[in-house]
Each structure stands twice: as structure tokens, then as C-alpha cells.
Design a protein around this motif. Structure first.
Motif, PDB file in Angstrom:
ATOM      1  N   HIS A  88      17.786  -8.246  12.228  1.00 32.81           N
ATOM      2  CA  HIS A  88      17.331  -7.076  12.982  1.00 32.81           C
ATOM      3  C   HIS A  88      16.911  -5.941  12.033  1.00 32.81           C
ATOM      4  CE1 HIS A  88      16.962  -4.208  16.211  1.00 32.81           C
ATOM      5  NE2 HIS A  88      17.796  -3.398  15.571  1.00 32.81           N
ATOM      6  N   ALA A  89      17.721  -5.666  11.034  1.00 32.01           N
ATOM      7  CA  ALA A  89      17.402  -4.615  10.067  1.00 32.01           C
ATOM      8  C   ALA A  89      16.142  -4.958   9.279  1.00 32.01           C
ATOM      9  CB  ALA A  89      18.572  -4.402   9.113  1.00 32.01           C
ATOM     10  N   TYR A  90      16.001  -6.214   8.900  1.00 29.42           N
ATOM     11  CA  TYR A  90      14.821  -6.657   8.149  1.00 29.42           C
ATOM     12  C   TYR A  90      13.554  -6.483   8.997  1.00 29.42           C
ATOM     13  CZ  TYR A  90      11.654  -9.824   5.693  1.00 29.42           C
ATOM     14  OH  TYR A  90      10.586 -10.361   5.039  1.00 29.42           O
ATOM     15  N   ASN A  91      13.590  -6.914  10.247  1.00 28.86           N
ATOM     16  CA  ASN A  91      12.419  -6.785  11.125  1.00 28.86           C
ATOM     17  C   ASN A  91      12.100  -5.330  11.431  1.00 28.86           C
ATOM     18  OD1 ASN A  91      11.873  -9.534  11.282  1.00 28.86           O
ATOM     19  ND2 ASN A  91      13.261  -9.815  13.004  1.00 28.86           N
ATOM     20  N   GLU A  92      13.120  -4.506  11.544  1.00 30.15           N
ATOM     21  CA  GLU A  92      12.920  -3.079  11.774  1.00 30.15           C
ATOM     22  C   GLU A  92      12.227  -2.429  10.566  1.00 30.15           C
ATOM     23  OE1 GLU A  92      16.251   0.034  12.191  1.00 30.15           O
ATOM     24  OE2 GLU A  92      15.959  -0.808  14.206  1.00 30.15           O
ATOM     25  N   THR A  93      12.645  -2.806   9.371  1.00 28.50           N
ATOM     26  CA  THR A  93      12.027  -2.292   8.149  1.00 28.50           C
ATOM     27  C   THR A  93      10.574  -2.745   8.042  1.00 28.50           C
ATOM     28  OG1 THR A  93      14.160  -2.292   7.030  1.00 28.50           O
ATOM     29  CG2 THR A  93      12.204  -2.211   5.633  1.00 28.50           C
ATOM     30  N   LEU A  94      10.300  -3.998   8.388  1.00 31.36           N
ATOM     31  CA  LEU A  94       8.921  -4.493   8.368  1.00 31.36           C
ATOM     32  C   LEU A  94       8.044  -3.731   9.353  1.00 31.36           C
ATOM     33  CD1 LEU A  94       9.061  -8.384   8.108  1.00 31.36           C
ATOM     34  CD2 LEU A  94       8.325  -6.751   6.392  1.00 31.36           C
ATOM     35  N   GLU A  95       8.601  -3.421  10.511  1.00 32.24           N
ATOM     36  CA  GLU A  95       7.838  -2.681  11.518  1.00 32.24           C
ATOM     37  C   GLU A  95       7.509  -1.268  11.023  1.00 32.24           C
ATOM     38  OE1 GLU A  95       5.583  -2.622  14.676  1.00 32.24           O
ATOM     39  OE2 GLU A  95       6.797  -4.363  14.167  1.00 32.24           O
ATOM     40  N   LYS A  96       8.459  -0.634  10.358  1.00 30.17           N
ATOM     41  CA  LYS A  96       8.198   0.698   9.790  1.00 30.17           C
ATOM     42  C   LYS A  96       7.157   0.624   8.677  1.00 30.17           C
ATOM     43  CE  LYS A  96      12.791   2.580  10.641  1.00 30.17           C
ATOM     44  NZ  LYS A  96      14.050   3.017  10.009  1.00 30.17           N
ATOM     45  N   ALA A  97       7.173  -0.442   7.915  1.00 30.86           N
ATOM     46  CA  ALA A  97       6.237  -0.594   6.793  1.00 30.86           C
ATOM     47  C   ALA A  97       4.799  -0.774   7.272  1.00 30.86           C
ATOM     48  CB  ALA A  97       6.645  -1.780   5.930  1.00 30.86           C
ATOM     49  N   ARG A  98       4.618  -1.204   8.493  1.00 32.08           N
ATOM     50  CA  ARG A  98       3.248  -1.366   9.020  1.00 32.08           C
ATOM     51  C   ARG A  98       2.534  -0.030   9.182  1.00 32.08           C
ATOM     52  NH1 ARG A  98       3.286  -6.625  12.804  1.00 32.08           N
ATOM     53  NH2 ARG A  98       4.803  -7.716  11.537  1.00 32.08           N
ATOM     54  N   ASP A  99       3.299   1.040   9.325  1.00 33.75           N
ATOM     55  CA  ASP A  99       2.713   2.371   9.499  1.00 33.75           C
ATOM     56  C   ASP A  99       2.451   3.084   8.181  1.00 33.75           C
ATOM     57  OD1 ASP A  99       2.781   2.046  12.234  1.00 33.75           O
ATOM     58  OD2 ASP A  99       4.784   2.921  12.414  1.00 33.75           O
ATOM     59  N   VAL A 100       2.714   2.439   7.065  1.00 33.66           N
ATOM     60  CA  VAL A 100       2.528   3.048   5.760  1.00 33.66           C
ATOM     61  C   VAL A 100       1.109   2.787   5.270  1.00 33.66           C
ATOM     62  CG1 VAL A 100       3.254   2.994   3.343  1.00 33.66           C
ATOM     63  CG2 VAL A 100       4.952   2.854   5.156  1.00 33.66           C
ATOM     64  N   ASN A 101       0.446   3.830   4.827  1.00 35.07           N
ATOM     65  CA  ASN A 101      -0.890   3.702   4.257  1.00 35.07           C
ATOM     66  C   ASN A 101      -0.805   3.890   2.749  1.00 35.07           C
ATOM     67  OD1 ASN A 101      -2.228   3.439   6.781  1.00 35.07           O
ATOM     68  ND2 ASN A 101      -2.003   5.639   7.078  1.00 35.07           N
ATOM     69  N   VAL A 102      -1.507   3.059   2.023  1.00 34.18           N
ATOM     70  CA  VAL A 102      -1.493   3.126   0.565  1.00 34.18           C
ATOM     71  C   VAL A 102      -2.876   3.540   0.092  1.00 34.18           C
ATOM     72  CG1 VAL A 102      -1.155   1.815  -1.552  1.00 34.18           C
ATOM     73  CG2 VAL A 102       0.260   1.335   0.447  1.00 34.18           C
ATOM     74  N   PHE A 103      -2.930   4.585  -0.739  1.00 32.69           N
ATOM     75  CA  PHE A 103      -4.183   5.059  -1.305  1.00 32.69           C
ATOM     76  C   PHE A 103      -4.093   4.963  -2.826  1.00 32.69           C
ATOM     77  CE2 PHE A 103      -3.710   7.275   2.734  1.00 32.69           C
ATOM     78  CZ  PHE A 103      -4.932   6.975   3.328  1.00 32.69           C
ATOM     79  N   PHE A 104      -5.181   4.577  -3.437  1.00 32.73           N
ATOM     80  CA  PHE A 104      -5.233   4.472  -4.893  1.00 32.73           C
ATOM     81  C   PHE A 104      -5.920   5.712  -5.448  1.00 32.73           C
ATOM     82  CE2 PHE A 104      -5.059   0.164  -3.238  1.00 32.73           C
ATOM     83  CZ  PHE A 104      -3.980  -0.346  -3.940  1.00 32.73           C
ATOM     84  N   LYS A 105      -5.722   6.007  -6.723  1.00 25.64           N
ATOM     85  CA  LYS A 105      -6.274   7.201  -7.344  1.00 25.64           C
ATOM     86  C   LYS A 105      -7.796   7.224  -7.271  1.00 25.64           C
ATOM     87  CE  LYS A 105      -2.628   8.269 -10.606  1.00 25.64           C
ATOM     88  NZ  LYS A 105      -2.289   8.460 -12.009  1.00 25.64           N
TER      89      LYS A 105
END
Length: 87
Positions: free
Chosen positions: A68-85
Motif C-alpha cells: 500500500h505504501a509503495y503504490n501510494e508513493t508511486l501515485e504521488k510520483a506521477r504528479d512530479v515534473n522533471v525539468f532539465f537545465k
């Protein structure tokens, strides 16, 4: 001809699976399954989470909260945007 043991959970005969942690016999209807690679993004996978077949007791006590904790963390990670310099 060897006789299959009774299921730990429902006590029906023909328990053809085995819990990976406690080694008890379980039937396919009572077994709890975790997909192979279900914890694929974990760096260090604990031994108890590296299996795919569990009895209900072992799943509830050792796997359920971690899954449950692992899937919850994965779900939160989907909302993260990564930008490069360079962008």
C-alpha cells in the motif's frame, strides 16, 4: 499417489500452492498474489517482499502495508515534473 495437504485458510483439500514465507499449504482461492516485479522501483527489496505467493496471514502482516505504501508513493510520483537545465 501422494495426497495434497489441506489449505491453511479454508481447510479444503487439494492445496497445491505454498506460502513463500511460512511454507504452509494454501489453495489458489485463498492465496494472495503479488505481481512479479510488483516492487520494481525499490532499490533494496526485502526478502519477504521478493515473492509472489502468500497466505492470507503473511500477506496481511508483512506485505499489505508495504504494498500500500509503495503504490501510494508511486501515485504521488506521477504528479512530479522533471525539468532539465537546457529547457
Amino acid at each position: 499417489m501422494s495426497k495434497l495437504p489441506n489449505c491453511l485458510t479454508c481447510h479444503k483439500p487439494k492445496a497445491n500452492l505454498q506460502c513463500a514465507l511460512c511454507q504452509e499449504a494454501i489453495c489458489k482461492y485463498c492465496a494472495q498474489f503479488v505481481e512479479e516485479g510488483g516492487f520494481s522501483f525499490m532499490r533494496k527489496l526485502p526478502e519477504e517482499l521478493s515473492h509472489t505467493t502468500y497466505c492470507t496471514h503473511c500477506f496481511d502482516t508483512k506485505v499489505s502495508d508495504a504494498l500500500h505504501a509503495y503504490n501510494e508513493t508511486l501515485e504521488k510520483a506521477r504528479d512530479v515534473n522533471v525539468f532539465f537545465k537546457g529547457e
